[in-house]
Design a protein around this motif. Structure first.
Motif, PDB file in Angstrom:
ATOM      1  N   ALA A   1       0.865  -1.180   0.000  1.00 37.04           N
ATOM      2  CA  ALA A   1       0.000   0.000   0.000  1.00 37.04           C
ATOM      3  C   ALA A   1       0.898   1.225   0.000  1.00 37.04           C
ATOM      4  N   ALA A   2       0.317   2.395  -0.087  1.00 37.17           N
ATOM      5  CA  ALA A   2       1.100   3.627  -0.106  1.00 37.17           C
ATOM      6  C   ALA A   2       1.967   3.718   1.141  1.00 37.17           C
ATOM      7  N   GLY A   3       3.276   3.803   0.920  1.00 37.65           N
ATOM      8  CA  GLY A   3       4.210   3.891   2.033  1.00 37.65           C
ATOM      9  C   GLY A   3       4.525   2.570   2.679  1.00 37.65           C
ATOM     10  N   ILE A   4       3.929   1.475   2.183  1.00 37.85           N
ATOM     11  CA  ILE A   4       4.171   0.141   2.746  1.00 37.85           C
ATOM     12  C   ILE A   4       4.616  -0.766   1.608  1.00 37.85           C
TER      13      ILE A   4
ATOM     14  N   VAL B   1       2.653  -2.520  10.604  1.00 39.31           N
ATOM     15  CA  VAL B   1       2.468  -1.247   9.903  1.00 39.31           C
ATOM     16  C   VAL B   1       1.170  -1.235   9.093  1.00 39.31           C
ATOM     17  N   LEU B   2       0.720  -2.393   8.625  1.00 35.42           N
ATOM     18  CA  LEU B   2      -0.486  -2.420   7.806  1.00 35.42           C
ATOM     19  C   LEU B   2      -1.719  -2.098   8.634  1.00 35.42           C
ATOM     20  N   ALA B   3      -1.865  -2.731   9.799  1.00 36.92           N
ATOM     21  CA  ALA B   3      -3.012  -2.431  10.657  1.00 36.92           C
ATOM     22  C   ALA B   3      -3.017  -0.960  11.059  1.00 36.92           C
TER      23      ALA B   3
ATOM     24  N   PRO C   1      -8.144   7.711   5.784  1.00 40.69           N
ATOM     25  CA  PRO C   1      -9.447   8.385   5.815  1.00 40.69           C
ATOM     26  C   PRO C   1     -10.579   7.366   5.764  1.00 40.69           C
ATOM     27  N   ASN C   2     -11.511   7.484   6.684  1.00 42.12           N
ATOM     28  CA  ASN C   2     -12.629   6.547   6.805  1.00 42.12           C
ATOM     29  C   ASN C   2     -12.158   5.114   7.058  1.00 42.12           C
ATOM     30  N   ARG C   3     -10.903   4.965   7.490  1.00 45.31           N
ATOM     31  CA  ARG C   3     -10.307   3.628   7.743  1.00 45.31           C
ATOM     32  C   ARG C   3     -10.476   2.735   6.512  1.00 45.31           C
ATOM     33  N   ASP C   4     -10.150   3.317   5.363  1.00 46.11           N
ATOM     34  CA  ASP C   4     -10.346   2.661   4.060  1.00 46.11           C
ATOM     35  C   ASP C   4      -9.063   2.856   3.267  1.00 46.11           C
ATOM     36  N   LEU C   5      -8.246   1.801   3.141  1.00 48.87           N
ATOM     37  CA  LEU C   5      -6.901   1.920   2.564  1.00 48.87           C
ATOM     38  C   LEU C   5      -6.820   1.176   1.238  1.00 48.87           C
ATOM     39  N   SER C   6      -6.435   1.889   0.183  1.00 52.21           N
ATOM     40  CA  SER C   6      -6.195   1.247  -1.109  1.00 52.21           C
ATOM     41  C   SER C   6      -4.952   0.366  -1.001  1.00 52.21           C
ATOM     42  N   ALA C   7      -5.069  -0.901  -1.447  1.00 48.69           N
ATOM     43  CA  ALA C   7      -3.966  -1.851  -1.237  1.00 48.69           C
ATOM     44  C   ALA C   7      -3.960  -2.903  -2.331  1.00 48.69           C
ATOM     45  N   LEU C   8      -2.823  -3.588  -2.410  1.00 48.99           N
ATOM     46  CA  LEU C   8      -2.638  -4.688  -3.345  1.00 48.99           C
ATOM     47  C   LEU C   8      -2.182  -5.912  -2.554  1.00 48.99           C
ATOM     48  N   VAL C   9      -2.923  -7.008  -2.675  1.00 50.49           N
ATOM     49  CA  VAL C   9      -2.566  -8.264  -2.027  1.00 50.49           C
ATOM     50  C   VAL C   9      -1.962  -9.186  -3.083  1.00 50.49           C
ATOM     51  N   MET C  10      -0.785  -9.710  -2.805  1.00 50.96           N
ATOM     52  CA  MET C  10      -0.110 -10.602  -3.744  1.00 50.96           C
ATOM     53  C   MET C  10       0.127 -11.946  -3.079  1.00 50.96           C
ATOM     54  N   VAL C  11      -0.282 -13.018  -3.758  1.00 51.64           N
ATOM     55  CA  VAL C  11      -0.055 -14.376  -3.266  1.00 51.64           C
ATOM     56  C   VAL C  11       0.785 -15.117  -4.300  1.00 51.64           C
TER      57      VAL C  11
ATOM     58  N   GLY D   1      -7.775  -3.534  -4.225  1.00 44.88           N
ATOM     59  CA  GLY D   1      -9.041  -3.050  -3.684  1.00 44.88           C
ATOM     60  C   GLY D   1      -8.793  -2.173  -2.477  1.00 44.88           C
ATOM     61  N   TRP D   2      -9.722  -2.205  -1.524  1.00 44.09           N
ATOM     62  CA  TRP D   2      -9.662  -1.326  -0.366  1.00 44.09           C
ATOM     63  C   TRP D   2      -9.802  -2.155   0.905  1.00 44.09           C
ATOM     64  N   LEU D   3      -8.843  -1.970   1.797  1.00 44.74           N
ATOM     65  CA  LEU D   3      -8.838  -2.684   3.071  1.00 44.74           C
ATOM     66  C   LEU D   3      -9.546  -1.867   4.139  1.00 44.74           C
ATOM     67  N   THR D   4     -10.429  -2.516   4.881  1.00 51.37           N
ATOM     68  CA  THR D   4     -11.107  -1.899   6.014  1.00 51.37           C
ATOM     69  C   THR D   4     -11.138  -2.897   7.162  1.00 51.37           C
ATOM     70  N   PRO D   5     -11.130  -2.417   8.402  1.00 54.00           N
ATOM     71  CA  PRO D   5     -11.254  -3.349   9.531  1.00 54.00           C
ATOM     72  C   PRO D   5     -12.669  -3.937   9.574  1.00 54.00           C
ATOM     73  N   VAL D   6     -12.767  -5.193   9.936  1.00 54.93           N
ATOM     74  CA  VAL D   6     -14.087  -5.783  10.173  1.00 54.93           C
ATOM     75  C   VAL D   6     -14.601  -5.235  11.496  1.00 54.93           C
ATOM     76  N   ARG D   7     -15.799  -4.643  11.474  1.00 53.67           N
ATOM     77  CA  ARG D   7     -16.351  -4.020  12.675  1.00 53.67           C
ATOM     78  C   ARG D   7     -16.590  -5.049  13.778  1.00 53.67           C
TER      79      ARG D   7
END
Length: 259
Positions: A36-39, A64-66, A73-83, A103-109
């Motif tokens: 993600a940005a900066g990660i 750092v990811l969490a 912003p809005n706890r919504d982070l644009s990210a790329l997951v690679m497997v 996509g966009w990573l968000t914490p599960v409420r």
């Protein structure tokens, strides 16, 4: 499909997993990272796609990811997951495939966490789920794009196809099977040379097992100048690991009859 008396490469490649099924199989591997940005790359403890189509990740709470997700912003982070899917035996080029999910990573409420953990455990029981809420954090990835990378190229996988597909039914036994064939059955591998189309294997080339799925066995032909991969199909697609032994025996009989 049975192998004809004069097989060519197009015949041997006809039965193979669809890109969506292959992408889901690759995503079921454990080697995952998130950018993600900066990660540049952050480890993932566990990941899965639930039966309902949710993409979930477990990551360290103190990582750092969490922290980046919480600060976004809005706890919504644009990210790329690679497997990354690596061969279970030592090869010169062990990476068989990669899949990228953006996509966009968000914490599960909190009030959704129990249901999400149960759905996660249904597809991938993992002891690290017990750490969620303490040393681990559960994230949801809202998918935007899926790309499967294989054989030096990339294939865009439609999201609906990816979510509707299931990992190959042999995925959980594949690594042990490939290692067993490579270590204990050189005669079987030598016999398979008779099924390789003319011109694709020289007398000094070495045949190694690369992978097994419900459609057939994948072979790596290694030579002095490089390598290439091919697929030897079973007579029909398998539906469960219990059918694998008979399918390999049948393939061996066909191969030995031509030796």
């Amino acid at each position: 499909m049975s192998i004809s008396s004069s097989p060519d490469r197009s015949d041997l490649e006809r039965l193979r997993p669809a890109p969506a099924e292959r992408a889901r199989t690759v995503f079921s591997r454990r080697s995952a990272a998130v950018c993600a940005a900066g990660i540049p790359g952050s480890r993932v403890l566990a990941h899965t796609v639930t039966t309902a189509g949710q993409t979930l990740l477990v990551v360290p709470t103190d990582g750092v990811l969490a922290a980046a997700v919480s600060a976004a912003p809005n706890r919504d982070l644009s990210a790329l997951v690679m497997v990354t899917d690596r061969a279970p035996v030592p090869l010169q080029n062990p990476v068989r495939a990669q899949v990228w999910l953006s996509g966009w990573l968000t914490p599960v409420r909190r009030h959704d966490r129990r249901a999400a953990l149960l759905a996660f455990a249904e597809t991938l029981p993992d002891e690290r789920l017990l750490d969620v809420g303490r040393s681990a954090t559960l994230l949801r990835l809202d998918l935007a794009e899926v790309v499967l990378g294989e054989n030096g190229g990339g294939t865009d996988v439609p999201l609906q196809d990816f979510l509707a597909a299931r990992p190959d039914p042999l995925a959980r036994v594949e690594a042990d099977t490939v290692r067993h064939l490579d270590r204990d059955h050189p005669g079987f591998l030598a016999a398979l040379r008779s099924l390789v189309p003319a011109g694709l294997s020289g007398p000094d080339d070495v045949l190694r097992p690369l992978g097994v799925d419900r459609y057939g066995i994948r072979i790596r032909v290694e030579g002095r100048s490089g390598h290439h991969d091919l697929r030897l199909p079973f007579a029909r697609p398998l539906t469960c690991p219990g059918q694998l032994g008979a399918a390999l025996n049948s393939l061996s009989c066909v191969a030995r009859s031509r030796t």
